[in-house]
Design a protein around this motif. Structure first.
Motif: not given
Length: 196
Positions: A32-40, A113-119, A132-143
């Motif tokens: 885990f990397d706690d310095s980024v919004p999505v730590c893993g 949105p997250i499924v499209i990014v994963m594909l 890649v930035q969208l995949q790690a974005s907390w905004i996209l994950l929290n939608i």
């Protein structure tokens, strides 16, 4: 009755066993990397075989089932509308269909949105940096949590008794405001006459 409850019980038990088993028995180490919004997340999701299986069977297939079965449901209800001569039955079916479609649309809107990014990431060896930035974005994950938060509200407004109570409450508030506003207008009018 068995056909109704057994699949739900089996799916609940399978989900309860599936995730903990993969998290505890996956042949990888959690980092885990706690310095980024999505730590893993769980490291098994990054393994080629298990991760792909997890994405396909827990996200892609359920989402495609929701979309396809809702389309089938809408077509079936529209075809049966001609056969339904009683208006009460049609209104009940229409209400259930609208409720199901709203819940499904919330779910699809949250996950699509997250499924499209994963594909995109899975289909490309070198995906674009923005993806890649969208995949790690907390905004996209929290939608995806929009569906979780708004689902009870959609269900609440679809229940006729609650809807009637809400409308009667709003109507009583509107009537009280109308009763208060003329009395305020009369008071200001009489005070202005006294001043003159």
């Amino acid at each position: 009755m068995i056909v109704h409850y057994v699949p739900m019980i089996v799916l609940a038990i399978a989900a309860f066993i599936y995730s903990p088993t993969l998290v505890m028995l996956a042949p990888c180490k959690e980092e885990f990397d706690d310095s980024v919004p999505v730590c893993g997340g769980s490291c098994y999701q990054l393994l080629p075989g298990i991760g792909t299986f997890d994405l396909v069977f827990t996200i892609f297939i359920p989402l495609s089932f929701i979309i396809s079965f809702n389309c089938i449901l809408v077509i079936r209800v529209m075809k049966q509308k001609r056969r339904m001569l009683q208006k009460d039955i049609w209104k009940k079916n229409l209400g259930m269909m609208i409720q199901l479609l709203l819940i499904s649309m919330l779910h699809v809107t949250g996950w699509m949105p997250i499924v499209i990014v994963m594909l995109i990431v899975m289909a490309n060896n070198n995906p674009p940096i923005i993806v890649v930035q969208l995949q790690a974005s907390w905004i996209l994950l929290n939608i995806m949590y929009i569906a979780v938060i708004t689902n009870p509200l959609v269900c609440m407004f679809a229940i006729p008794e609650i809807k009637e109570k809400m409308f009667s409450l709003l109507n009583s508030i509107r009537i009280r405001r109308q009763q208060i506003s003329p009395s305020i207008n009369n008071q200001t009018h009489t005070s202005s006459i006294k001043k003159n």
